[in-house]
Design an enzyme around this catalytic site. Sequence first.
Site, PDB file in Angstrom:
ATOM      1  N   HIS A 121      -6.614  11.295  10.031  1.00 24.27           N
ATOM      2  CA  HIS A 121      -7.956  11.305  10.180  1.00 24.27           C
ATOM      3  C   HIS A 121      -8.146  11.433  11.700  1.00 24.27           C
ATOM      4  O   HIS A 121      -7.590  10.962  12.457  1.00 24.27           O
ATOM      5  CB  HIS A 121      -8.542   9.942   9.870  1.00 24.27           C
ATOM      6  N   ASP A 198      -2.962   3.078  10.656  1.00 26.33           N
ATOM      7  CA  ASP A 198      -4.408   3.473  10.520  1.00 26.33           C
ATOM      8  C   ASP A 198      -4.483   3.046   9.013  1.00 26.33           C
ATOM      9  O   ASP A 198      -4.097   3.643   7.992  1.00 26.33           O
ATOM     10  CB  ASP A 198      -4.966   4.760  10.659  1.00 26.33           C
ATOM     11  N   GLN A 201      -7.392   3.326   4.377  1.00 27.30           N
ATOM     12  CA  GLN A 201      -7.148   3.731   3.164  1.00 27.30           C
ATOM     13  C   GLN A 201      -6.080   2.948   2.332  1.00 27.30           C
ATOM     14  O   GLN A 201      -5.812   2.962   1.230  1.00 27.30           O
ATOM     15  CB  GLN A 201      -6.973   5.082   3.015  1.00 27.30           C
ATOM     16  N   LYS A 224     -15.095  -0.257   3.654  1.00 25.46           N
ATOM     17  CA  LYS A 224     -14.210   0.528   2.368  1.00 25.46           C
ATOM     18  C   LYS A 224     -13.447  -0.418   1.457  1.00 25.46           C
ATOM     19  O   LYS A 224     -12.815   0.173   0.818  1.00 25.46           O
ATOM     20  CB  LYS A 224     -13.106   1.232   3.187  1.00 25.46           C
ATOM     21  N   CYS A 361     -12.954  14.580   7.985  1.00 22.80           N
ATOM     22  CA  CYS A 361     -12.694  14.172   9.238  1.00 22.80           C
ATOM     23  C   CYS A 361     -11.027  14.390   9.280  1.00 22.80           C
ATOM     24  O   CYS A 361     -10.329  13.543  10.027  1.00 22.80           O
ATOM     25  CB  CYS A 361     -13.090  12.787   9.594  1.00 22.80           C
TER      26      CYS A 361
HETATM   27  N1  PMP Z   1      -8.941   6.481   8.931  1.00 23.66           N
HETATM   28  C1  PMP Z   1      -9.043   6.824   7.560  1.00 23.66           C
HETATM   29  C2  PMP Z   1      -7.751   7.209   7.023  1.00 23.66           C
HETATM   30  C3  PMP Z   1     -10.237   6.860   7.081  1.00 23.66           C
HETATM   31  O1  PMP Z   1     -10.257   7.169   5.868  1.00 23.66           O
HETATM   32  C4  PMP Z   1     -11.463   6.574   7.786  1.00 23.66           C
HETATM   33  C5  PMP Z   1     -12.897   6.660   7.134  1.00 23.66           C
HETATM   34  N2  PMP Z   1     -12.928   7.801   6.364  1.00 23.66           N
HETATM   35  C6  PMP Z   1     -11.423   6.255   9.311  1.00 23.66           C
HETATM   36  C7  PMP Z   1     -10.012   6.156   9.691  1.00 23.66           C
HETATM   37  C8  PMP Z   1     -12.373   5.956   9.762  1.00 23.66           C
HETATM   38  O2  PMP Z   1     -12.963   4.705   9.335  1.00 23.66           O
HETATM   39  P1  PMP Z   1     -14.374   4.088  10.004  1.00 23.66           P
HETATM   40  O3  PMP Z   1     -15.496   5.316  10.197  1.00 23.66           O
HETATM   41  O4  PMP Z   1     -14.811   3.066   9.141  1.00 23.66           O
HETATM   42  O5  PMP Z   1     -14.302   3.793  11.494  1.00 23.66           O
END
Ligand code: PMP
Length: 406
Positions: A121, A198, A201, A224, A361
């Site tokens: 991401h 990270d 998920q 999440k 993203c």
């Molecule tokens: N890493 C992953 C794998 C994600 O799915 C997301 C959220 N889509 C993020 C990072 C970023 O999370 P946040 O927007 O809550 O900071």
Amino acid sequence: MDITDIRQSFPVLNQDVNGHPLVYLDSSATSQKPESVIAALDDYYRSYNSNVHRGVHTLGTRATDAYEGARENVRAFINASSTEEIIFTRGTTTSINTIAYGYGLDFVSEGDEIVLTPMEHHANLIPWQQVAKKTGATLKYIPMQADGTVTVEDINETVTDRTKIVAMAHVSNVLGTINPIKETAQVAHRHGAVIVVDGAQGVPHMSVDVTDLDADFYVFSGHKMLGPTGIGVLYGKKALLNQMEPVETGGEMIDFVDYYDASWKELPWKFEAGTPHVAGAVGLSAAIDFLNDIGMDTVHQHEEELLSYAFNQLEKVDDLEIYGPNERAGLVTFNMKDVHPHDVATVLDADGIAVRAGHHCAQPLMKWLDVTATARASFYLYNTKDDVDALVKGLQKTKEFFGNVL
Ligand code: PMP
């Protein structure tokens, strides 16, 4: 708890959207919130809203107890060894930036390597690009197999003695790939590197034990995993956190301040400058209680069942390409031939079905898939086979509609 009870705990699910019962298949973007989380936020603001760690008054003590209690709840949930290792942040993005700027800039130098995967991401990619640019380090990518997985052999090949950081998603938000974190941590440690996971998920969908994984840093977002927005977690090993300078300074995080210098509080408060998101932490704690009541293994199993049902049922839809490995987390990313994913999502939305469309993203991953965007349906503990049936029907309708137009 059976699924009917679970669904009834989520007020937002009980509504019609565009004249149809809502089918919410976008939990990877953000999850819905149960009554208990909403009630915890409400109770905090109604009965003990106060700043933490400073006041001696009764409400201040209550708020501090709740905030620090939430920290302990998070610690136990991911099996960290101490609450000193649990730092509250705004979310995954802030957590990774804190590590990149607080650790990366100081411990990575010219000629060093930062190792990533092509499925990251942007939150676990751009901060490392910035560190590489500022330090003169090189970014290296572990190659991916055709199904969107990485092998331990390739990880072994890519990580070298020059590697200082391996940054990797626990679970891909696009492909659903579950990465071999424990094995990667072993490889990283053999070369003296640290692993940044990270877990945005990961933690919401499976039981995570940071001690067993031997992750050096593991980060995630409250929103999440049934919790509020604006709260997240940075887990870091104490020895590493102690070596790091805080990225943000100011109130709350200091021990002593003089005209020209200041010293920091001990962990974890050293990294929590300013008034924290107390309500967020309280809400996250309630979310963890909710997940614990059900059990993370049950949550994971439920999603696996839905996923295998979805794989089966989606075969009824013509011209659908599904991306990612067979063994994966509970999400399906796909494209319908000759139909833009935004159009797919728009037609589904007309029937009250919420899916995500776009690059998620993860633009480098889109490049790897050779697409500009995809649609994604993601499941959580409140989804049912009926939701999958609605998705399949909606996709068949989309196919018919565009088949006639094109
Ligand atoms: N890493 C992953 C794998 C994600 O799915 C997301 C959220 N889509 C993020 C990072 C970023 O999370 P946040 O927007 O809550 O900071």
